[in-house]
Scaffold this active site. Structure first.
Site, PDB file in Angstrom:
ATOM      1  N   ASP A 156       0.842  -1.200   0.000  1.00 40.55           N
ATOM      2  CA  ASP A 156       0.000   0.000   0.000  1.00 40.55           C
ATOM      3  C   ASP A 156       0.881   1.255   0.000  1.00 40.55           C
ATOM      4  OD1 ASP A 156      -2.499  -1.622   0.579  1.00 40.55           O
ATOM      5  OD2 ASP A 156      -1.280  -2.088   2.325  1.00 40.55           O
TER       6      ASP A 156
ATOM      7  N   HIS B 253      -4.688  -3.369   6.262  1.00 36.16           N
ATOM      8  CA  HIS B 253      -4.444  -3.600   4.831  1.00 36.16           C
ATOM      9  C   HIS B 253      -5.791  -3.994   4.218  1.00 36.16           C
ATOM     10  CE1 HIS B 253      -2.860  -4.951   1.051  1.00 36.16           C
ATOM     11  NE2 HIS B 253      -3.253  -6.191   1.270  1.00 36.16           N
TER      12      HIS B 253
HETATM   13  P1  NAD Z   1      -1.692 -18.608  -4.051  1.00 38.37           P
HETATM   14  O1  NAD Z   1      -3.033 -19.258  -4.001  1.00 38.37           O
HETATM   15  O2  NAD Z   1      -1.004 -18.507  -5.366  1.00 38.37           O
HETATM   16  O3  NAD Z   1      -0.703 -19.359  -3.053  1.00 38.37           O
HETATM   17  C1  NAD Z   1      -1.058 -19.663  -1.757  1.00 38.37           C
HETATM   18  C2  NAD Z   1      -0.263 -20.877  -1.356  1.00 38.37           C
HETATM   19  O4  NAD Z   1      -0.490 -21.097   0.032  1.00 38.37           O
HETATM   20  C3  NAD Z   1      -0.699 -22.157  -2.099  1.00 38.37           C
HETATM   21  O5  NAD Z   1       0.450 -22.803  -2.625  1.00 38.37           O
HETATM   22  C4  NAD Z   1      -1.343 -22.972  -1.003  1.00 38.37           C
HETATM   23  O6  NAD Z   1      -1.221 -24.374  -1.191  1.00 38.37           O
HETATM   24  C5  NAD Z   1      -0.572 -22.483   0.218  1.00 38.37           C
HETATM   25  N1  NAD Z   1      -1.199 -22.809   1.492  1.00 38.37           N
HETATM   26  C6  NAD Z   1      -2.518 -22.882   1.798  1.00 38.37           C
HETATM   27  N2  NAD Z   1      -2.679 -23.276   3.079  1.00 38.37           N
HETATM   28  C7  NAD Z   1      -1.430 -23.440   3.604  1.00 38.37           C
HETATM   29  C8  NAD Z   1      -0.936 -23.836   4.855  1.00 38.37           C
HETATM   30  N3  NAD Z   1      -1.761 -24.177   5.863  1.00 38.37           N
HETATM   31  N4  NAD Z   1       0.391 -23.895   5.037  1.00 38.37           N
HETATM   32  C9  NAD Z   1       1.235 -23.580   4.036  1.00 38.37           C
HETATM   33  N5  NAD Z   1       0.820 -23.206   2.802  1.00 38.37           N
HETATM   34  C10 NAD Z   1      -0.487 -23.131   2.596  1.00 38.37           C
HETATM   35  O7  NAD Z   1      -1.840 -17.179  -3.355  1.00 38.37           O
HETATM   36  P2  NAD Z   1      -0.907 -15.900  -3.507  1.00 38.37           P
HETATM   37  O8  NAD Z   1      -1.358 -15.105  -4.657  1.00 38.37           O
HETATM   38  O9  NAD Z   1       0.519 -16.331  -3.402  1.00 38.37           O
HETATM   39  O10 NAD Z   1      -1.347 -15.068  -2.197  1.00 38.37           O
HETATM   40  C11 NAD Z   1      -1.071 -15.536  -0.897  1.00 38.37           C
HETATM   41  C12 NAD Z   1      -1.730 -14.635   0.144  1.00 38.37           C
HETATM   42  O11 NAD Z   1      -1.149 -13.342   0.124  1.00 38.37           O
HETATM   43  C13 NAD Z   1      -3.237 -14.408  -0.100  1.00 38.37           C
HETATM   44  O12 NAD Z   1      -3.917 -14.455   1.129  1.00 38.37           O
HETATM   45  C14 NAD Z   1      -3.281 -13.010  -0.690  1.00 38.37           C
HETATM   46  O13 NAD Z   1      -4.537 -12.407  -0.505  1.00 38.37           O
HETATM   47  C15 NAD Z   1      -2.193 -12.352   0.124  1.00 38.37           C
HETATM   48  N6  NAD Z   1      -1.666 -11.075  -0.378  1.00 38.37           N
HETATM   49  C16 NAD Z   1      -1.351 -10.123   0.535  1.00 38.37           C
HETATM   50  C17 NAD Z   1      -0.833  -8.911   0.132  1.00 38.37           C
HETATM   51  C18 NAD Z   1      -0.498  -7.831   1.117  1.00 38.37           C
HETATM   52  O14 NAD Z   1      -0.209  -6.708   0.668  1.00 38.37           O
HETATM   53  N7  NAD Z   1      -0.488  -8.049   2.419  1.00 38.37           N
HETATM   54  C19 NAD Z   1      -0.610  -8.686  -1.236  1.00 38.37           C
HETATM   55  C20 NAD Z   1      -0.939  -9.678  -2.154  1.00 38.37           C
HETATM   56  C21 NAD Z   1      -1.480 -10.878  -1.709  1.00 38.37           C
HETATM   57  C1  LMR Z   2      -3.380  -6.645  -2.673  1.00 38.74           C
HETATM   58  O1  LMR Z   2      -3.484  -5.604  -2.018  1.00 38.74           O
HETATM   59  O2  LMR Z   2      -3.058  -6.644  -3.870  1.00 38.74           O
HETATM   60  C2  LMR Z   2      -3.607  -7.963  -1.985  1.00 38.74           C
HETATM   61  O3  LMR Z   2      -3.969  -7.777  -0.656  1.00 38.74           O
HETATM   62  C3  LMR Z   2      -4.541  -8.841  -2.704  1.00 38.74           C
HETATM   63  C4  LMR Z   2      -5.965  -8.398  -2.531  1.00 38.74           C
HETATM   64  O4  LMR Z   2      -6.798  -9.251  -2.198  1.00 38.74           O
HETATM   65  O5  LMR Z   2      -6.228  -7.218  -2.732  1.00 38.74           O
END
Ligand code: NAD
Ligand code: LMR
Length: 325
Positions: A159, A187
């Site tokens: 962000d 967030h």
């Molecule tokens: P993704 O679906 O590509 O990958 C998630 C992975 O987590 C998968 O490989 C899945 O098998 C694994 N997983 C699920 N449960 C698990 C567990 N108990 N232990 C270990 N691994 C486990 O998702 P992504 O696009 O890589 O996103 C991951 C997370 O990050 C999501 O929750 C997404 O919303 C979040 N995210 C946060 C931000 C932020 O700014 N804070 C930004 C982008 C995404």
């Molecule tokens: C983002 O900000 O891109 C991530 O938190 C993914 C989402 O769900 O918005």
């Protein structure tokens, strides 16, 4: 040769981790002379995919990669880890709010908090990326009472980076000329991207842009950027998220530049009147591996209202997971 730094990455077979892991072994976090052991965790069904990632890691012939551990046991993943990126969690899809993920993802963070408590070093630094990141970090932290709360943070750096870029584009300056932007709170769409203290080439940002643009365009753009990326890509942001995770961890370890700060969601201790026992994003400076909330910023009525909104949402989220705390 320096001893290797052990880095745990959860959700290691997912899309953010795929963008993160290869940058770690390129030295983008710890520099070109620091060997690394990767400790990759995912669910049992994803261990096959992790084996493929190990092949690709080997095929990079990186001089920095000392070893790779792949596992579906969080206890093994966190054993000896110096740093942990808790990425593994379900991402939202179109039409969902991040808070909708709370029930599906909360259990992951209570289990991993307990595992951290059992096997992690007391000096570990843990960055929670999986959404809803603030409350997941609170759950993990509460389930790991052996570790200092200051070992935990949740990611609001994406962000922060989004806010810096939007402001730089508006003011036709470089991102390096934008300083002291702050992200407060959750967030989520209630976060408060604050430019009241920001500087553009040393001048107050609010002298450079019009307040209506700030309130009606900039703030919602930053708040809703994640959803807009999901709409365009069909998947949630990944490379920019991995980049932000590296930025946040790098500043945490090596400090913020003089005259600037960053934003990190950290365990709140009542700063700026916000409720204790929330993981709340603040403007922080970092030094010697420790973060400190920037003190003494003046908050006008507009800002106070925004802070109250995002605090309220975090209190509701905390209530929803009270059984895990
Ligand atoms: P993704 O679906 O590509 O990958 C998630 C992975 O987590 C998968 O490989 C899945 O098998 C694994 N997983 C699920 N449960 C698990 C567990 N108990 N232990 C270990 N691994 C486990 O998702 P992504 O696009 O890589 O996103 C991951 C997370 O990050 C999501 O929750 C997404 O919303 C979040 N995210 C946060 C931000 C932020 O700014 N804070 C930004 C982008 C995404
Ligand atoms: C983002 O900000 O891109 C991530 O938190 C993914 C989402 O769900 O918005």
């Amino acid at each position: 040769m320096r001893p290797p730094v052990h880095i745990a990455v959860t959700g290691a077979a997912g899309q953010i981790s795929y963008a993160l892991i290869f940058r770690l072994i390129a030295g983008d976090l710890l520099g070109p002379e620091q060997p690394i052991v990767l400790r990759l965790l995912d669910v049992p069904d994803a261990v096959g995919a992790l084996q493929g990632i190990v092949m690709e890691l080997v095929d990079c012939a990186s001089p920095l990669l000392d070893d790779v551990v792949i596992t579906s046991s969080p206890q093994i993943a966190f054993q000896d880890a110096d740093l942990a990126f808790l990425v593994g969690a379900r991402p939202r899809t179109q039409g969902m709010e991040r808070q909708d993920l709370l029930i599906v993802n909360a259990g992951i963070f209570s289990e991993q908090g307990k595992a951290l408590n059992e096997t992690a070093k007391e000096t570990i630094r843990i960055l929670v990326v999986g959404n809803p990141a603030n409350t997941n970090a609170l759950i993990a932290m509460t389930n790991a009472p052996r570790l200092p709360p200051a070992a935990f943070s949740a990611m609001t750096r994406l962000d922060h980076n989004r806010a810096v870029s939007q402001l730089a584009m508006k003011c036709a300056c470089t991102v390096a000329e934008v300083r002291r932007v702050a992200i407060w709170g959750n967030h989520s769409t209630t976060q408060f991207p604050d430019i009241h203290h920001a500087l553009i080439r040393g001048q107050p940002a609010l002298d450079c842009v019009d307040f209506d643009w700030y309130a009606q365009d900039f703030i919602p753009t930053v708040q809703k950027r994640g959803a807009v990326v999901i709409e365009a890509r069909g998947k949630s942001s990944a490379a920019s998220a991995a980049n932000a995770a590296i930025d946040q961890m790098r500043n945490w370890l090596y400090g913020t530049p003089d005259g600037d700060w960053t934003s990190m969601a950290i365990p709140c201790q009542g700063q700026y009147g916000m409720a204790d026992d929330l993981v709340f994003s603040f403007p922080v400076t970092t030094h010697d591996g420790q973060y400190q909330v920037v003190p003494g910023l003046e908050l006008n009525e507009f800002s106070r209202k925004q802070l109250a909104l995002t605090e309220r949402e975090l209190l509701i989220e905390r209530e929803m997971v009270a059984h895990l705390l």
